[in-house]
Every structure is written in C-alpha cells, then in structure tokens.
Design a protein around this motif. Structure first.
Motif, PDB file in Angstrom:
ATOM      1  N   GLN A  37     -16.550 -43.417 -14.695  1.00 27.43           N
ATOM      2  CA  GLN A  37     -16.493 -43.476 -16.523  1.00 27.43           C
ATOM      3  C   GLN A  37     -15.922 -44.382 -16.259  1.00 27.43           C
ATOM      4  O   GLN A  37     -14.294 -45.314 -15.615  1.00 27.43           O
ATOM      5  N   GLU A  82     -25.159 -38.863 -14.493  1.00 28.75           N
ATOM      6  CA  GLU A  82     -23.690 -38.983 -14.151  1.00 28.75           C
ATOM      7  C   GLU A  82     -22.814 -38.133 -12.637  1.00 28.75           C
ATOM      8  O   GLU A  82     -22.462 -38.912 -12.396  1.00 28.75           O
ATOM      9  N   SER A  83     -23.742 -37.563 -12.065  1.00 22.89           N
ATOM     10  CA  SER A  83     -23.345 -36.877 -11.378  1.00 22.89           C
ATOM     11  C   SER A  83     -24.184 -35.476  -9.888  1.00 22.89           C
ATOM     12  O   SER A  83     -25.560 -34.998 -10.767  1.00 22.89           O
ATOM     13  N   THR A 104     -20.254 -38.841  -8.424  1.00 21.88           N
ATOM     14  CA  THR A 104     -20.465 -39.759  -9.342  1.00 21.88           C
ATOM     15  C   THR A 104     -19.900 -40.411  -9.476  1.00 21.88           C
ATOM     16  O   THR A 104     -19.366 -40.994  -9.179  1.00 21.88           O
TER      17      THR A 104
END
Length: 843
Positions: free
Chosen positions: A442, A410-411, A439
């Motif tokens: 979403q 995710e990051s 990142t």
C-alpha cells in the motif's frame, strides 16, 4: 537451512554408510510398514492400489512384529551361545581339579595349548541406549524416511528393492567384501585365538545387521547388541586394537559429532559440501561416484583424527584406513545391482529435507523470484523447474521460479513446488513445496523491514545452528509447539489483553471471531522471532484474517489502517529510529553494570522484569508506535501484555530450554573478546563483552578445545606458554555457566597464538629453518619451466646462505657450535647451487 533440517545430513550419512555396509533402517518390514505399506523382504511386485497413506496413530502397523515375538535372526538370550561358554559350563578341555590329580599333568604343559574361553555376560545397556536415542539419531533417520515416503512412490520402491537385495546376501557374499578390513584385524588377533572362528562370527554379525528389520524401538538391533557371541567378537576386536573400548556414545560422536569441537562425519560432510561452488554441487548431485568420494573423504578426515575420536583410535591401532573402508563400500556397490536408483532416491529425499528457499521480492510486492539452496550453495537454475500446484488463478508461476500477480489484483495466494530436473532425460522429482501469498504494498502505512530484520537475526540463527544440537532441537520444538496451540482450547491465553479490548468494541463486531483471529495473529507472530524466513514473514504480514483483526482493533481505538506491520514494528522495531521492545531491551542491558548483567543472565525473573520494563517504555510512546496508540486507547497496560506472555510461556513446555538456547546463541553471535597481552607475549588474559558490558568472569569458564600441549588455559581466561617455547597456537572457548544450565553453553570460540618475545633462537633452529627454505626452493626447481626462473632460484639460494651465516654468527652459542653450523649451511648451499647449475646446463 531450517532448524528442523540441520540434523538430516547425519541421517543421509548414516543411511549411506549402513546401506553400503549391508543393512540399515530400511528393513523388510521397515519404514514402509510404519506408513502403511504392505511389503516383505523379498517382495517382487511393487505396491498396488493408492499411493502410501499415513496410518492413524491408533492403527497397529500391519508389518512390525509384536514385541513378544521372538526375533527371527537374533538368538534368544537363554540359548547357549555357539562360541562363548557360560560361566557355569564346564570348560571343554581343562578337567576340573577335583576329578584329576594335580600331579597328572603340569600346569606348564597345559598353558601353551589351552586358553580359557573369554566369557562375556550379556550386559544391561538400557541407559546407554536411552542416551543414544536422546541424541536424536532415530529422529534424524525417521525424518529422512518421511521425506522419502512423501515423494514419488517409485523412489520408495527403489529403496525397498535395494533393501531386499541386501537382505538376500549371504555370509559367503560378505566374505570377500570385508577382506580389506579383516586382513588388518586378523594380523593383530591375540595368540591362540581361532582366526577363522572369529571371522565367521564377524560374518554372522554383518549378516545379522543386514537382515535385521526396522521398528520404532529398534528391537532387533538391540537384540543383536546384547547377543553374547557378538559381544565377545567385538571385545576381541577391541583387544586386537590395543584395548580401546568403544561405547555407543563414542560411535555417535564419530558419526554425528558432539555439538562442539568434534564434528564427526556429519559435520565434516557439511563443511565439505557447504564450500562447493554451484557447478560443483550440480556435479555432485549427478554422480553417485562423486557422492561416494565425498563421503569417504569426510570419513578419512575423521578417521585420521585419533586425538578426538575413540573409534578412530581403534581403527588406527588395527591399521584400518579410510581407503580400506572405501574398498568395502565400492566392493558392495559393484556387487549390488539396485543400489544406484536407491541412492538417487535417498539423495532426492535428503535434498527435500534441507532445501531452503530464497526469495527476492519486488518493491511493489507483486513479484517474487524464488531459488533453492543446499547448505548455502544455490542449486543451479537449469536443474530446477517451478510449478503452481494450487491457488488463486491470479497468481502466475513460471518454470524459472518467478511468481507474479497482475496490477489490478491486491493479493493472491498459491502453493508452489520446485522439482529437480535430470538434464539427460528431463525427468523431474519434487524436492520443495511452499504456500505463498503475494500482496501489493500500500502507498500509505508502516512497512516492516523484512530484509533488515532477517539480516539482524541471521547471525544469531547461524550461531544457534553452529552450537549444541540440543539447542537447535529445543528451539525447533518450541516453534512446533507454538504452532500447534489450538485456538479453540487456548483462547484464554490472550484474556489479560482481551478483557481490556472487548468492552470498547462496537456492538456490531463479532467478538468471538475477532478474539480467535487475534489469538492466531499473536501465535503466528510469536514464532517469527525464532528462525525467521522471508516467505513466513510475508505470509504473516499479508494474511487477510490477521490484517482484518488489526484493522478492527485500530478502528475501535480511532487509529486508521492499523496493520500487522505495526504489530511487528512494536516488537522488533523498524530498523531505523524505532527499536521496538527488542531494541529497548538491548538499551537497558547496555546500560547495566557487569554485576547486574551477571544477575540478569542467571535469573529468568530478572529477565522477565527487564522485558516488562521495555514493553512499558514502548507502550508509552504512542506518537511513535501506532499499536501503542491503539492499545493505550483501549485501556491495555504493560502489565496486561506481560501477563499474556506469561500465560503463553506457562503453556509451552519447551519455552525455558529454547529461551536459554536463544540467549546463548545471541551472546555467541554478538560477544566481543577483550585481551590483555603481557609485554613478553607469553600471557594473554581474555574476557568478553556483550552490548558493551563486560561479562563477569563468574559466569564464564574458559577451556582449551584443541591445539598445542604447551598452551595452558585457566578457567578465568588466562592463556600462557612456557619460557622455553617460541610460540604456540590453540583453540580456546568460553562457556556460559549458571545453575539452570547443566553443562554450560559455549558462547565464544577462537584460535589464538602466543609469541614469546623473550625467546632467543638457537643455532639448530636457524639451520632447521634454512633446510625448510631450501626444500621449498627444490620443489620450485622441479617445476621451473625456463632458465630465467632457475637463475632466480640460484640467486635466492646464495642470498639465503649469506643471511643464515650472519644469523648464526649473531646467535648466542659457543664458537665451535657456530662453526659447525656454518659448515653445514655451506654444504647445503653447495649441494643446491650445484643442482641448479646442472639443471641450467641440462646435465
């Protein structure tokens, strides 16, 4: 480039120029001593042990001489100057009147042989010196040296080696070097002056500068400036130059500009380098000769501008050209053995201060592509190599500057660096470091439009950089001050909002940790408004602590997935239908009357009122702004937010100056000029509008910056030319003035041309224009390669003669004057056509 880096080009110019002239701020106990390096002027061995370590503020630098120590080079003020006699000293030749009768020798016999020495008292220039330091010149030099010390220790040693070599030069070494300049000065010295003595003093002054040691107060340089012998020598040169008196301020404007029309060598260098192509920049970085050429080219432009620079006036009066200065620079370069690696080291340090990263971020946020630019020109990729210094193992960095994270991550964060690569031997020098966070975006939730925001802020940022350097410093200092606010001792600044939120938080929430995270998020986002960078925005948006704080506050208010994107959209909008607080402020201003705008610009209280009004409007739109819904649900009111902002502003010393600077830059970027042109064209009435509202003349002052002396500009914006002038051009500017701005802020500048519609051309003007056109035809004839082109020039010449004769006949002038003019045009035409025909026949 970043705000903190704009000023460093002047440091490079100053260092290169002073180094070339045999001195500079790198003394034998120079900046190395400041950062804890133990060096001497004639050190033969490189520093040993660990790399340079910055000394703690309380540590006394081991090398800088104490203030009470007598400078080793500059004579103490009480010592009798070797050349200039003090006022109370009996003149060495002329006998006092009371000891010798006046009749013994006539005054007429004495005057041709004896001239009283010029006595120049040491003067107190503390105020002028303070103004020079306030201009930021020492900060600029120190910034470059800090970048030098942060790099390869061998680079620092190369500069120290050059400094030692320069310090070892004697007066006899400098004598042939200054010959190109001295030859001009010597020929203009007043009659009766001992030229050899004056030359000797100049050499002693050059040697003193070269041997002076650096300390933060520039003690030895100030002592040199106050030395009566040197003062007399400078005054003598000024006398030889027509009496032009050059002050410290004049010298600073010559080197650094004044933040306005005078760009100085610094601004001219920026103009020259910013226009280079990528390959031209690469060639410049690879060649010391080209670096010298562009420095001398910038110097030549400024030296020729005698209208705006007193230093240029003095040099011009003395007959000194940029070519003479270039000969001195190149002569010193030929004499020095260690200059090339030192100049290379300074160049690397300079690039380290001005290099700006550009990043392209993929739509999913998993890939960043980095490049570097210097003054807007991209450094060629084949001269760069990117590496990862540290960070999460999931962050992958390629030598080409591509940073990626895998699809299941995710990051990830990393510290990356860029190194300048020598294409000849592959050696690298680090010029840029940056901490980044990638990142993955979403699928749900708001997305703050980074690129659109930067595009909107860029014109304001550019206007700020193009304006007063003090404005740049004010904004930079505010950013630094804001970033330096310690959370532990400043949490109370957010209390007006926190007191509303805290009682409504779940019992299991660590309120102390959340309060600190919220403060840090507000502090980080507050600096974004000034000089935003894509990498900084991305870091703020993706910071895990900031995101956790927003998520917790949102959940307490019943809002799912509240993010930092929502926070920034609340303040700056989404680039589409929602303008945020910033957009609401613009809407309020655009609906004002001119008189209301004038009061707004002149009152910080009114500006605060408009801001609070905008906050209330955005906070009420809970359906459009998730943060508005969350804050309203937690009982936060617009007055609470306004109080928190006021708390921050009262804490920040640079807030007021930075606010004025940013307002001026915003107007400069967005102001639209209006002009009412008189039917005859001889009068233009100028005005400005901002967001569609007229800026009242009461808060603007119009002036002429440069241009034709025939153009007159009134303070109200009326620009006129006389009836006798056909047309004239000038650069005009509008300055925003109010009681809080001491010298005003330039908000508009433009070149204008006024054309006199009633002007009747004279016969002489018609003939003059024909001569100019024939001159152009003559130049084209010299470069013509074929007969077809020459025949075309022949036809143009014949047609030009016909048109000119017709125009002369139609002019309002006596017949005798017309006939004379027609005869002259025919002679000119015959001469040109004969040349063209001879060229066709190859005669």
């Amino acid at each position: 480039m970043k705000l903190g880096n704009k000023v460093t080009l002047s440091a490079l110019a100053a260092v290169l120029a002073v180094t070339s002239l045999g001195g500079g701020a790198l003394g034998d106990k120079g900046f190395a001593g400041k950062v804890g390096w133990l060096q001497t002027a004639n050190a033969e061995e490189p520093p040993t042990g660990e790399p340079p370590v910055i000394e703690l503020p309380g540590t006394e630098p081991p090398i800088i001489e104490p203030p009470e120590t007598e400078p080793p080079v500059v004579e103490p003020p009480e010592t009798e100057p070797p050349i200039v006699e003090p006022p109370e000293t009996e003149p060495p030749v002329v006998e006092p009147p009371e000891t010798e009768p006046p009749e013994a020798e006539s005054p007429e016999a004495e005057l041709p042989e004896i001239e009283s020495p010029i006595v120049v008292q040491p003067y107190d220039d503390q105020a002028e010196w303070a103004r020079l330091l306030a201009s930021g010149i020492l900060d600029r030099v120190n910034e470059l040296f800090e970048a030098l010390a942060a790099g390869d220790p061998s680079d620092f040693q190369d500069v120290l080696n050059l400094r030692s070599e320069i310090a070892s030069l004697g007066e006899s070494d400098y004598e042939p070097l200054i010959a190109p300049i001295w030859s001009k000065i010597a020929g203009k010295l007043p009659e009766g002056v001992d030229g050899e003595a004056a030359k000797a003093n100049l050499l002693k002054w050059v040697k003193a500068i070269a041997s002076a040691r650096y300390d933060p107060e520039l003690s030895e340089f100030k002592a040199i400036r106050r030395d009566p012998e040197f003062i007399a020598m400078i005054r003598l040169i000024e006398t030889a130059g027509g009496g032009v008196n050059v002050t410290l301020q004049d010298t600073a404007e010559f080197l650094l500009g004044d933040g306005g029309a005078r760009k100085g060598i610094e601004g001219t260098l920026v103009d020259l380098t910013s226009g280079l192509s990528t390959m031209e920049l690469a060639q410049l970085l690879a060649s010391q000769e080209k670096l010298t050429e562009v420095l001398i080219q910038a110097t030549d432009i400024v030296v020729r501008d005698t209208d705006n620079y007193k230093v240029s006036q003095l040099l011009n009066n003395l007959g000194i050209t940029s070519g003479d200065i270039g000969n001195v620079v190149r002569g010193l370069q030929r004499k020095l053995q260690k200059d090339e690696p030192a100049v290379r080291a300074l160049l690397i340090a300079y690039i380290r201060t001005v290099a700006e990263a550009n990043v392209q971020i993929s739509e999913d946020g998993r890939e960043h592509r980095y490049s570097l630019a210097v003054h807007g020109t991209e450094i060629p990729s084949f001269l760069l190599r990117w590496d990862k210094l540290s960070g999460d193992p999931e962050a992958n960095v390629t030598p080409e500057g591509v940073v990626t994270i895998p699809g299941d991550v995710e990051s990830a964060s990393a510290v990356i660096q860029a190194s300048l690569v020598n294409p000849l031997n592959g050696a690298t020098k680090t010029i840029f470091k940056l901490q980044i966070t990638l990142t993955a975006k979403q699928a749900e939730g708001e997305q703050f439009p980074i690129e659109a925001f930067i595009a909107r802020m860029s014109p304001i940022r550019d206007a700020l950089l193009a304006g007063d350097p003090s404005d740049v410093r004010a904004v930079r200092h505010l950013r630094d001050e804001l970033a330096g606010l310690d959370a532990a001792s400043n949490l109370k600044l957010i209390d007006p909002v926190w007191r509303r939120i805290a009682p409504r938080l779940p019992a299991d929430i660590d309120q102390a940790a959340l309060r600190q995270r919220l403060f840090e998020a507000v502090r980080a986002a507050g600096a974004i408004h000034y000089d935003p960078q894509a990498s900084e925005l991305q870091t703020v948006l993706s910071d895990s602590n900031y995101r956790a704080a927003m998520l917790t506050i949102g959940e307490a208010a019943g809002i799912k997935q509240l993010t930092m994107d929502d926070y920034l959209i609340f303040w700056f909008g989404d680039g589409e239908g929602r303008g945020g607080v910033e957009g609401e402020i613009r809407n309020i201003i655009s609906g004002m009357k001119p008189s209301e705008l004038a009061r707004l610009l002149g009152s910080s209280n009114r500006q605060e009122t408009v801001r609070n009004q905008a906050i209330a409007a955005v906070l009420s739109r809970t359906e459009a702004y998730p943060l508005s819904a969350a804050l309203t649900g937690l009982g936060v009111r617009s007055d609470d937010i306004g109080s928190a902002i006021a708390s921050f502003r009262s804490k920040l010393r640079n807030d007021e100056l930075a606010a004025v600077a940013w307002t001026a830059a915003t107007i400069r970027a967005e102001a639209v000029p209006t002009v009412d042109v008189a039917p005859n064209g001889r009068q233009h009435q100028y005005g400005l509008t901002f967001l569609g509202v007229e800026i009242p003349p009461s808060v603007l002052k119009w002036t002429k910056v440069s241009g034709s002396k025939d153009v007159n500009v009134s303070a109200s914006g009326k620009v006129t030319i006389p009836k006798k002038i056909a047309e004239a051009t000038a650069v005009i500017q509008a300055v925003w003035t109010n009681s809080s701005i001491r010298s005003g802020k330039v908000v508009f500048r433009q070149e204008v041309t006024l054309v006199n519609g009633d002007y009747v051309r004279k016969v002489d003007d018609i003939v003059k224009e024909m001569k100019e056109k024939l001159g152009d035809i003559d130049r084209r004839l010299k470069g013509a390669e074929g007969d077809e082109e020459k025949v075309q020039l022949l036809l143009e010449t014949i047609q030009l003669n016909k048109d000119t004769v017709n125009e002369i006949r139609a002019a309002e002038a006596p017949k005798r004057e017309k006939d004379k003019a027609i005869g002259e045009t025919q002679k000119l035409t015959l001469k040109m056509t004969t040349r063209i025909v001879q060229s066709l026949l190859d005669l």
